[in-house]
Design a protein around this motif. Structure first.
Motif, PDB file in Angstrom:
ATOM      1  N   CYS A 139      -4.620   4.818   0.929  1.00 55.11           N
ATOM      2  CA  CYS A 139      -4.621   4.209  -0.572  1.00 55.11           C
ATOM      3  C   CYS A 139      -3.452   3.406   0.364  1.00 55.11           C
ATOM      4  CB  CYS A 139      -4.129   4.704  -1.167  1.00 55.11           C
ATOM      5  SG  CYS A 139      -2.663   5.135  -1.672  1.00 55.11           S
ATOM      6  N   ALA A 140      -3.793   1.834  -0.316  1.00 49.92           N
ATOM      7  CA  ALA A 140      -2.856   0.754  -0.090  1.00 49.92           C
ATOM      8  C   ALA A 140      -2.366  -0.056  -1.256  1.00 49.92           C
ATOM      9  CB  ALA A 140      -3.177   0.014   1.454  1.00 49.92           C
ATOM     10  N   GLU A 141      -1.189  -0.744  -1.685  1.00 48.11           N
ATOM     11  CA  GLU A 141      -0.824  -1.905  -2.187  1.00 48.11           C
ATOM     12  C   GLU A 141      -0.582  -2.909  -1.947  1.00 48.11           C
ATOM     13  OE1 GLU A 141       2.815  -1.441  -4.511  1.00 48.11           O
ATOM     14  OE2 GLU A 141       1.487  -1.740  -6.277  1.00 48.11           O
ATOM     15  N   SER A 142      -1.284  -4.217  -2.756  1.00 50.70           N
ATOM     16  CA  SER A 142      -1.199  -5.622  -1.812  1.00 50.70           C
ATOM     17  C   SER A 142      -0.498  -6.311  -2.991  1.00 50.70           C
ATOM     18  CB  SER A 142      -2.389  -6.113  -2.835  1.00 50.70           C
ATOM     19  OG  SER A 142      -2.565  -7.357  -2.195  1.00 50.70           O
ATOM     20  N   SER A 143       0.102  -6.862  -1.986  1.00 54.40           N
ATOM     21  CA  SER A 143       1.011  -8.310  -2.565  1.00 54.40           C
ATOM     22  C   SER A 143       0.864  -9.404  -3.929  1.00 54.40           C
ATOM     23  CB  SER A 143       1.862  -8.373  -1.317  1.00 54.40           C
ATOM     24  OG  SER A 143       0.782  -9.696  -0.340  1.00 54.40           O
ATOM     25  N   LEU A 144      -0.616  -8.872  -3.689  1.00 51.38           N
ATOM     26  CA  LEU A 144      -1.399  -9.771  -4.997  1.00 51.38           C
ATOM     27  C   LEU A 144      -1.923  -8.803  -6.021  1.00 51.38           C
ATOM     28  CD1 LEU A 144      -2.668 -12.224  -2.230  1.00 51.38           C
ATOM     29  CD2 LEU A 144      -0.671 -12.821  -3.072  1.00 51.38           C
ATOM     30  N   SER A 145      -2.777 -10.092  -6.982  1.00 47.82           N
ATOM     31  CA  SER A 145      -3.373  -9.145  -7.657  1.00 47.82           C
ATOM     32  C   SER A 145      -4.433  -8.982  -7.538  1.00 47.82           C
ATOM     33  CB  SER A 145      -3.884 -10.116  -8.901  1.00 47.82           C
ATOM     34  OG  SER A 145      -3.881 -12.213  -8.250  1.00 47.82           O
ATOM     35  N   TRP A 146      -5.220  -9.035  -6.098  1.00 46.67           N
ATOM     36  CA  TRP A 146      -6.445  -8.871  -5.476  1.00 46.67           C
ATOM     37  C   TRP A 146      -6.279  -8.856  -3.591  1.00 46.67           C
ATOM     38  CZ3 TRP A 146     -10.164  -6.139  -5.256  1.00 46.67           C
ATOM     39  CH2 TRP A 146     -11.361  -6.527  -3.932  1.00 46.67           C
ATOM     40  N   GLY A 147      -5.796  -7.971  -3.284  1.00 48.48           N
ATOM     41  CA  GLY A 147      -5.882  -7.623  -2.055  1.00 48.48           C
ATOM     42  C   GLY A 147      -7.073  -7.740  -1.114  1.00 48.48           C
ATOM     43  N   GLY A 148      -7.782  -7.873  -1.184  1.00 45.65           N
ATOM     44  CA  GLY A 148      -9.269  -8.055  -0.077  1.00 45.65           C
ATOM     45  C   GLY A 148     -10.010  -6.908   1.049  1.00 45.65           C
ATOM     46  N   THR A 149     -10.182  -7.524   1.592  1.00 48.14           N
ATOM     47  CA  THR A 149     -10.657  -5.837   2.131  1.00 48.14           C
ATOM     48  C   THR A 149     -10.220  -5.577   4.077  1.00 48.14           C
ATOM     49  OG1 THR A 149     -12.759  -8.023   3.159  1.00 48.14           O
ATOM     50  CG2 THR A 149     -12.648  -6.691   0.903  1.00 48.14           C
ATOM     51  N   SER A 150      -9.710  -6.928   4.441  1.00 50.06           N
ATOM     52  CA  SER A 150      -9.303  -6.922   6.112  1.00 50.06           C
ATOM     53  C   SER A 150      -7.932  -6.240   5.925  1.00 50.06           C
ATOM     54  CB  SER A 150      -9.168  -8.393   6.281  1.00 50.06           C
ATOM     55  OG  SER A 150      -7.966  -8.740   6.166  1.00 50.06           O
ATOM     56  N   GLY A 151      -7.019  -5.907   4.750  1.00 50.65           N
ATOM     57  CA  GLY A 151      -6.302  -4.930   4.819  1.00 50.65           C
ATOM     58  C   GLY A 151      -4.758  -5.630   5.042  1.00 50.65           C
ATOM     59  N   ALA A 152      -4.997  -7.005   5.363  1.00 55.01           N
ATOM     60  CA  ALA A 152      -4.014  -7.497   6.142  1.00 55.01           C
ATOM     61  C   ALA A 152      -2.733  -8.806   4.760  1.00 55.01           C
ATOM     62  CB  ALA A 152      -3.770  -9.245   6.424  1.00 55.01           C
ATOM     63  N   LEU A 153      -3.378  -7.825   3.455  1.00 56.91           N
ATOM     64  CA  LEU A 153      -2.371  -7.942   2.973  1.00 56.91           C
ATOM     65  C   LEU A 153      -2.162  -6.923   1.861  1.00 56.91           C
ATOM     66  CD1 LEU A 153      -4.285 -11.651   1.079  1.00 56.91           C
ATOM     67  CD2 LEU A 153      -2.540 -10.905   3.185  1.00 56.91           C
ATOM     68  N   TYR A 154      -2.059  -6.150   2.455  1.00 61.46           N
ATOM     69  CA  TYR A 154      -1.198  -4.757   1.890  1.00 61.46           C
ATOM     70  C   TYR A 154      -0.223  -4.028   2.568  1.00 61.46           C
ATOM     71  CZ  TYR A 154      -5.938  -4.277  -0.203  1.00 61.46           C
ATOM     72  OH  TYR A 154      -6.786  -5.053  -0.729  1.00 61.46           O
ATOM     73  N   PRO A 155       1.550  -4.209   2.297  1.00 63.55           N
ATOM     74  CA  PRO A 155       2.510  -3.999   2.611  1.00 63.55           C
ATOM     75  C   PRO A 155       2.503  -3.079   2.156  1.00 63.55           C
ATOM     76  CG  PRO A 155       2.754  -5.957   1.144  1.00 63.55           C
ATOM     77  CD  PRO A 155       0.979  -5.788   1.469  1.00 63.55           C
ATOM     78  N   SER A 156       2.207  -2.481   1.433  1.00 63.37           N
ATOM     79  CA  SER A 156       2.263  -0.669   1.395  1.00 63.37           C
ATOM     80  C   SER A 156       1.355  -0.032   1.733  1.00 63.37           C
ATOM     81  CB  SER A 156       2.624  -0.327  -0.267  1.00 63.37           C
ATOM     82  OG  SER A 156       4.347  -1.053  -0.617  1.00 63.37           O
ATOM     83  N   TRP A 157       1.687   1.271   2.417  1.00 64.85           N
ATOM     84  CA  TRP A 157       0.604   1.937   2.324  1.00 64.85           C
ATOM     85  C   TRP A 157       1.141   4.160   1.875  1.00 64.85           C
ATOM     86  CZ3 TRP A 157      -3.926   0.779   4.736  1.00 64.85           C
ATOM     87  CH2 TRP A 157      -4.320  -0.806   5.042  1.00 64.85           C
ATOM     88  N   GLY A 158       0.000   4.837   1.615  1.00 66.91           N
ATOM     89  CA  GLY A 158       0.071   6.141   2.102  1.00 66.91           C
ATOM     90  C   GLY A 158       0.470   6.559   3.302  1.00 66.91           C
ATOM     91  N   GLN A 159       0.220   8.173   2.937  1.00 65.81           N
ATOM     92  CA  GLN A 159       0.826   8.624   4.290  1.00 65.81           C
ATOM     93  C   GLN A 159      -1.569   8.994   4.638  1.00 65.81           C
ATOM     94  OE1 GLN A 159       1.022   9.778   1.338  1.00 65.81           O
ATOM     95  NE2 GLN A 159      -0.286  12.754   1.594  1.00 65.81           N
ATOM     96  N   GLY A 160      -1.972   9.279   3.811  1.00 66.78           N
ATOM     97  CA  GLY A 160      -3.214   9.525   4.201  1.00 66.78           C
ATOM     98  C   GLY A 160      -3.682  11.054   4.056  1.00 66.78           C
ATOM     99  N   THR A 161      -4.960  11.069   3.425  1.00 71.01           N
ATOM    100  CA  THR A 161      -5.521  12.517   3.487  1.00 71.01           C
ATOM    101  C   THR A 161      -6.695  12.533   4.031  1.00 71.01           C
ATOM    102  OG1 THR A 161      -5.458  13.981   2.010  1.00 71.01           O
ATOM    103  CG2 THR A 161      -6.728  11.086   1.207  1.00 71.01           C
TER     104      THR A 161
END
Length: 125
Positions: free
Chosen positions: A97-119
């Motif tokens: 999962c990832a949190e964007s820096s905007l109200s809508w992060g889109g689909t590319s991943g580029a606008l998501y500065p924060s990420w979880g460790q994965g499951t």
């Protein structure tokens, strides 16, 4: 430092279901959230995203009709969910999962500065 913690992965048979959760520790999120996955061939794929208000979502074509994203705020924390139904072997991947820096992060991943460790999700008979 933002901390995203995923849970809910595991081994499931084809056709089965899993629900992944991602909690942002210690605060609520005012941003868009997304789910991505990394396949066994190490390819990152967009899975789905939800906007800040929770009233707009997009999905990858490969998961449409099978996966559902939702989010809620409770006890001062935000949680985003990924309900996965009718799972297929090709859904096997590490899910992030990832949190964007905007109200809508889109689909590319580029606008998501924060990420979880994965499951890990493994779909196999």
């Amino acid at each position: 430092q933002v901390q995203l913690v995923e849970s809910g992965g595991g081994l499931v048979q084809p056709g089965g279901s899993l629900r992944l959760s991602c909690t942002i520790s210690g605060r609520t999120s005012g941003y868009g959230m997304g789910w991505f996955r990394r396949t066994p061939r190490n390819k990152r794929q967009f899975v789905g995203a939800i906007n800040r208000g929770g009233d707009y979502v997009e999905y990858a074509d490969s998961v449409k009709g099978r996966f559902t994203i939702s989010r809620d705020n409770a006890n001062g924390e935000s949680t985003v969910y990924l309900q996965m139904n009718k799972l297929k072997p090709e859904d096997t991947a590490v899910y992030f999962c990832a949190e964007s820096s905007l109200s809508w992060g889109g689909t590319s991943g580029a606008l998501y500065p924060s990420w979880g460790q994965g499951t890990q999700v493994t779909v196999s008979s």
